[in-house]
Design a protein around this motif. Sequence first.
Motif, PDB file in Angstrom:
ATOM      1  N   LEU A 140       1.042  -1.889  -0.128  1.00  0.00           N
ATOM      2  CA  LEU A 140      -0.408   0.851   0.212  1.00  0.00           C
ATOM      3  C   LEU A 140       1.033   1.539   0.138  1.00  0.00           C
ATOM      4  CD1 LEU A 140      -3.332  -1.173   2.528  1.00  0.00           C
ATOM      5  CD2 LEU A 140      -3.401  -0.979  -0.418  1.00  0.00           C
ATOM      6  N   ASN A 141       1.592   1.062   1.219  1.00  0.00           N
ATOM      7  CA  ASN A 141       2.797   2.691   0.801  1.00  0.00           C
ATOM      8  C   ASN A 141       3.463   2.539  -0.824  1.00  0.00           C
ATOM      9  OD1 ASN A 141       2.192   3.317   3.433  1.00  0.00           O
ATOM     10  ND2 ASN A 141       3.791   1.798   4.691  1.00  0.00           N
ATOM     11  N   ASP A 142       4.370   1.831  -1.484  1.00  0.00           N
ATOM     12  CA  ASP A 142       4.717   1.668  -2.930  1.00  0.00           C
ATOM     13  C   ASP A 142       3.476   2.205  -3.266  1.00  0.00           C
ATOM     14  OD1 ASP A 142       7.124   0.546  -1.348  1.00  0.00           O
ATOM     15  OD2 ASP A 142       7.234  -1.246  -2.787  1.00  0.00           O
ATOM     16  N   VAL A 166     -13.044  -3.979   5.654  1.00  0.00           N
ATOM     17  CA  VAL A 166     -12.010  -3.544   6.461  1.00  0.00           C
ATOM     18  C   VAL A 166     -10.891  -2.738   5.378  1.00  0.00           C
ATOM     19  CG1 VAL A 166     -10.064  -5.178   7.362  1.00  0.00           C
ATOM     20  CG2 VAL A 166     -12.395  -5.876   7.330  1.00  0.00           C
ATOM     21  N   LEU A 167     -11.095  -2.684   4.400  1.00  0.00           N
ATOM     22  CA  LEU A 167     -10.384  -2.890   3.751  1.00  0.00           C
ATOM     23  C   LEU A 167     -10.114  -0.245   3.830  1.00  0.00           C
ATOM     24  CD1 LEU A 167      -7.785  -1.709   1.567  1.00  0.00           C
ATOM     25  CD2 LEU A 167      -9.715  -1.846  -0.375  1.00  0.00           C
ATOM     26  N   ASN A 168     -11.983   0.224   4.141  1.00  0.00           N
ATOM     27  CA  ASN A 168     -11.549   1.390   4.662  1.00  0.00           C
ATOM     28  C   ASN A 168     -10.972   1.370   5.984  1.00  0.00           C
ATOM     29  OD1 ASN A 168     -13.307   1.671   2.271  1.00  0.00           O
ATOM     30  ND2 ASN A 168     -14.915   1.625   4.083  1.00  0.00           N
ATOM     31  N   HIS A 169     -11.365   0.645   6.921  1.00  0.00           N
ATOM     32  CA  HIS A 169     -10.213   0.768   8.047  1.00  0.00           C
ATOM     33  C   HIS A 169      -8.477   0.890   7.780  1.00  0.00           C
ATOM     34  CE1 HIS A 169     -14.127   0.439  10.696  1.00  0.00           C
ATOM     35  NE2 HIS A 169     -14.797  -0.902   9.755  1.00  0.00           N
ATOM     36  N   THR A 170      -8.053   0.098   6.703  1.00  0.00           N
ATOM     37  CA  THR A 170      -7.230   0.376   6.763  1.00  0.00           C
ATOM     38  C   THR A 170      -6.587   1.020   5.952  1.00  0.00           C
ATOM     39  OG1 THR A 170      -6.592  -2.234   6.169  1.00  0.00           O
ATOM     40  CG2 THR A 170      -5.323  -1.047   5.279  1.00  0.00           C
ATOM     41  N   ILE A 171      -7.267   1.517   5.331  1.00  0.00           N
ATOM     42  CA  ILE A 171      -6.744   2.700   4.519  1.00  0.00           C
ATOM     43  C   ILE A 171      -6.919   4.132   6.022  1.00  0.00           C
ATOM     44  CG2 ILE A 171      -7.380   4.913   2.601  1.00  0.00           C
ATOM     45  CD1 ILE A 171      -6.491   2.407   1.458  1.00  0.00           C
ATOM     46  N   VAL A 175      -0.978   5.306   9.299  1.00  0.00           N
ATOM     47  CA  VAL A 175       0.198   5.593   8.327  1.00  0.00           C
ATOM     48  C   VAL A 175      -0.010   5.182   7.109  1.00  0.00           C
ATOM     49  CG1 VAL A 175      -0.538   2.519   8.481  1.00  0.00           C
ATOM     50  CG2 VAL A 175       1.886   2.955   8.570  1.00  0.00           C
ATOM     51  N   HIS A 176      -1.405   5.106   6.515  1.00  0.00           N
ATOM     52  CA  HIS A 176      -1.606   5.619   5.057  1.00  0.00           C
ATOM     53  C   HIS A 176      -2.297   6.917   5.078  1.00  0.00           C
ATOM     54  CE1 HIS A 176      -1.123   1.157   4.721  1.00  0.00           C
ATOM     55  NE2 HIS A 176      -1.523   0.659   5.651  1.00  0.00           N
ATOM     56  N   GLU A 177      -2.185   7.588   5.728  1.00  0.00           N
ATOM     57  CA  GLU A 177      -2.564   9.276   5.220  1.00  0.00           C
ATOM     58  C   GLU A 177      -2.150   9.709   3.844  1.00  0.00           C
ATOM     59  OE1 GLU A 177      -5.316  12.210   5.645  1.00  0.00           O
ATOM     60  OE2 GLU A 177      -4.990  10.859   7.071  1.00  0.00           O
ATOM     61  N   ALA A 178      -0.924   9.258   3.372  1.00  0.00           N
ATOM     62  CA  ALA A 178      -1.023   9.659   2.714  1.00  0.00           C
ATOM     63  C   ALA A 178      -1.289   9.283   1.143  1.00  0.00           C
ATOM     64  CB  ALA A 178       1.006   9.386   1.983  1.00  0.00           C
ATOM     65  N   LEU A 179      -2.367   7.358   0.925  1.00  0.00           N
ATOM     66  CA  LEU A 179      -2.228   7.246  -0.078  1.00  0.00           C
ATOM     67  C   LEU A 179      -3.523   7.369   0.306  1.00  0.00           C
ATOM     68  CD1 LEU A 179      -2.858   4.942  -1.535  1.00  0.00           C
ATOM     69  CD2 LEU A 179      -3.170   3.528   0.021  1.00  0.00           C
ATOM     70  N   LYS A 180      -4.054   7.932   1.088  1.00  0.00           N
ATOM     71  CA  LYS A 180      -5.955   7.680   1.480  1.00  0.00           C
ATOM     72  C   LYS A 180      -6.111   9.686   0.812  1.00  0.00           C
ATOM     73  CE  LYS A 180      -9.496   9.071   5.132  1.00  0.00           C
ATOM     74  NZ  LYS A 180      -9.740   8.999   7.008  1.00  0.00           N
ATOM     75  N   GLN A 181      -5.180  10.860   1.346  1.00  0.00           N
ATOM     76  CA  GLN A 181      -5.244  11.719   0.372  1.00  0.00           C
ATOM     77  C   GLN A 181      -5.136  11.131  -0.870  1.00  0.00           C
ATOM     78  OE1 GLN A 181      -2.605  14.390   1.966  1.00  0.00           O
ATOM     79  NE2 GLN A 181      -3.419  14.293   3.700  1.00  0.00           N
ATOM     80  N   ARG A 182      -4.755  10.993  -1.491  1.00  0.00           N
ATOM     81  CA  ARG A 182      -5.083  10.985  -3.196  1.00  0.00           C
ATOM     82  C   ARG A 182      -5.958  10.067  -3.662  1.00  0.00           C
ATOM     83  NH1 ARG A 182       0.360  11.099  -1.329  1.00  0.00           N
ATOM     84  NH2 ARG A 182       1.471  12.083  -2.409  1.00  0.00           N
TER      85      ARG A 182
END
Length: 266
Positions: A140-142, A166-171, A175-182
């Motif tokens: 996810l980070n990559d 569950v994926l919503n909670h993961t995002i 740690v996944h804030e940068a991904l969420k913003q995109r």
Amino acid sequence: MKDFKIYYGLEFNPFEKGQPDIPVETSDYREAMGRLNYLKDVRGIGLFTGRSGTGKSFIMKKFSETLNPGLYKVIYMPMSTLSTIEFYRELSNQLGLEIYHKKIDNFRNIQAHIKKMVDEKRIVPVIILDEAQFLKTDILNDLIMLLNFNFDSSSYVILILTGTPVLNHTINRAVHEALKQRIVIQYETTGMNEKDIETYISIKLKKAGRNEPLVMPEALTALLNACQGSSRKLNNLMTHCLIVGAAANRMIIDNDTVMEAADEIG
């Protein structure tokens, strides 16, 4: 066992897996397709979640079929339990690239190939990662780096993450804030409502050769309660309703038939 197809005038069982694909535009289908078409126009990352059996994979399949293969390259990856290096190798494989041992070499090769596809061939990659709730944090980070083109100023790829809620909670984890913003668009399927079920059954039966109503209106509520909006559960339940109804010499599927079929399934 009595042949329910003959009894109910059906050419085949339209609720059985493996039968002709019969698309039914439920409320979830229409809403999700609208958002996917928006994502197609703007590119970037889309997040589509929902309970198992609520039609996510079907929607992705139908969306993929609308894409012009001369303009889009669809890459579907359902194996979300891969390690990071396995992910890069599988993505390289689906892009038709040479597979390297090191992650960094695969990373550079994939990025260069995608840029060439879009800039020179005018073909946009559409990467669908199914069951993405199982993706490892490293992958996810990559994804952020993999989709970073021209100092993050250009969107070269359409990336669709699909999975259970569950994926919503993961995002949403820090740690996944940068991904969420995109993420540019998202949708959560809720499953079929009573009107969807009525339409779904009617269209399926007509495709199988039966034009007369088969399910009583009051039985629709029982079907909804039993399948909980899941098309997968509804298909299984309707098959059992046909078996139970034919065995009991009932010309229509009523509330009792639905309850008996639900009890039979357990």
